[in-house]
Design an enzyme around this catalytic site. Sequence first.
Site, short mmCIF file in Angstrom:
data_model
loop_
_atom_site.label_atom_id
_atom_site.label_comp_id
_atom_site.label_asym_id
_atom_site.label_seq_id
_atom_site.Cartn_x
_atom_site.Cartn_y
_atom_site.Cartn_z
N HIS A 82 -29.53 43.95 -1.56
CA HIS A 82 -29.07 43.12 -2.43
C HIS A 82 -29.50 43.70 -3.51
O HIS A 82 -30.76 44.50 -4.03
CB HIS A 82 -29.95 42.47 -2.49
CG HIS A 82 -29.79 40.79 -2.57
ND1 HIS A 82 -28.85 39.42 -2.08
CD2 HIS A 82 -30.12 40.53 -4.62
CE1 HIS A 82 -28.31 38.79 -3.30
NE2 HIS A 82 -28.65 39.02 -4.30
N ARG A 168 -28.26 28.51 -13.46
CA ARG A 168 -28.69 28.96 -14.58
C ARG A 168 -27.96 30.55 -14.67
O ARG A 168 -27.73 30.81 -16.04
CB ARG A 168 -29.71 30.73 -13.50
CG ARG A 168 -31.15 29.98 -13.29
CD ARG A 168 -31.67 30.56 -12.72
NE ARG A 168 -31.58 32.27 -12.46
CZ ARG A 168 -31.39 33.73 -11.62
NH1 ARG A 168 -31.41 32.66 -10.81
NH2 ARG A 168 -31.63 34.33 -11.92
N SER A 183 -35.60 34.09 -6.91
CA SER A 183 -33.80 34.00 -6.37
C SER A 183 -33.54 34.45 -5.39
O SER A 183 -33.08 34.67 -4.44
CB SER A 183 -32.43 33.58 -6.97
OG SER A 183 -31.59 34.51 -6.43
N LYS A 187 -34.01 33.54 -1.17
CA LYS A 187 -32.87 34.28 0.11
C LYS A 187 -32.93 35.36 1.28
O LYS A 187 -32.89 34.89 2.50
CB LYS A 187 -31.24 34.20 -0.73
CG LYS A 187 -30.77 33.65 -1.82
CD LYS A 187 -29.75 34.15 -1.95
CE LYS A 187 -29.61 35.35 -2.72
NZ LYS A 187 -29.12 34.67 -4.57
N1 URA Z 1 -29.37 38.11 -7.98
C1 URA Z 1 -29.13 37.13 -7.17
O1 URA Z 1 -29.15 36.45 -5.85
N2 URA Z 1 -30.24 36.43 -8.01
C2 URA Z 1 -30.53 36.49 -9.03
O2 URA Z 1 -31.43 36.17 -9.72
C3 URA Z 1 -29.63 38.05 -9.80
C4 URA Z 1 -29.24 38.23 -8.87
#
Ligand code: URA
Length: 432
Positions: A82, A168, A183, A187
């Site tokens: 990610h 956001r 965030s 996830k």
């Molecule tokens: N990627 C994400 O999933 N969340 C963020 O806040 C920034 C990048």
Amino acid sequence: MRMYDVIKKKRDGGVLSSEEIRAFVEGYTDGSIPDYQAAALCMAIYFRGMNDEETTELTLAVRDSGEKLDVSGIKGLRVDKHSTGGVGDKTSLVVAPIVASLGLTVAKMSGRGLGHTGGTVDKLEAIPGFCTDLAVSEFERIVNETGIAIVGQSATLAPADKKLYALRDVTATVDSMPLIASSIMGKKLAADDDCIVLDVKTGSGSFMKSVEDSRTLAKLMVAIGKRAGKRISALITDMDRPLGYAVGNSLEVVEAIETLQGKGPEDLLELSLALAAQILFLADKGTLEECRAMAQDAITSGKALDTFARMVAAQGGNADFIYHPENFAKAPYTREVKVTESGYIASVDTEKYGLASLLLGAGRNTKEDEIDLSAGYLLKKKTGDAVKAGDTLAVLYASREDLFDAAERTLLNATTITADAPEKRPLIFETI
Ligand code: URA
């Protein structure tokens, strides 16, 4: 507990209790807390920050805001990568098929464009027919059949992040360390992967502009992941210039396909191999050098491209486009942006480069905006390149000609040309 008091407490620099954080996340997810109060709290967090305990609690509340992926039905070691977000960052489209083609399982939840950065889900939707909104049972079935599926933030897994992310994006509250960490990690923990590699960007196109801030964010996320029992590491990588040459959804998919065909730009290939090697290493596939060689071989042999095509077909997309990227629909209008001075491109303001793509229609200004998947640009020159006045800096693509002037101005203003060549910045700064 009144949301007004929680907002006021954070606005005044207080430390939120775990009950207050959980009440906010649960209330925003079920709709009892309206957007305007959630936006106010995000802005208070943006200015006041959160300590590590608050950030961890926020992460766990995001994770717990919906179902956890039931991984009992998913075979194999589940891995993920990610990015904290960048301009032209299409590495997920290259890395995920590489590692899946080598026997690891990728059950990936990705995001849409955020602020000036692009998102994997928007990019994938540029492939005709591709569906990123799958029921969990369908997601599991495809992962088990093909070893890989990439979906959007669902209404069931970490739904709090789906709502907060969109909020956001349009309230200037993206570049906050606790909001980014919670965030991403909320996830990742909901998806319950075994191995996670984070690509933490640094530089003018990143939400974290300095290497120090990127390192702090990387350490925070790695610590949260380790505490949750994950095999996790982070690379700090350059986002002081766009990655590759393509910026904009369908243009980036084409560049990712070219990279999987072994014809991609050097920086994109290099970073993709490093990230894939790091994932394979965490998954105990060999030494880092061996893992890198395996990743390279997955490209050279065509295995990774075939895996990508299988995933596209399984998610309803037209896999012919993966073997014939020239068939992607082009935007009806183009314009060449030319530099007016000679010298070297010394630096670019990469955030403004991201905004230029939004100005062409590739991003959202409000949560409800539709994006133009064919909009964006192809760079012809990048930082460090020598240029002569009149050389083409970029070719812009848009569906309306009146969008070109602002994007052209933005790109030119964001490009600094000097007489001397700049020092080269590393692509990968360090591994955490
Ligand atoms: N990627 C994400 O999933 N969340 C963020 O806040 C920034 C990048």
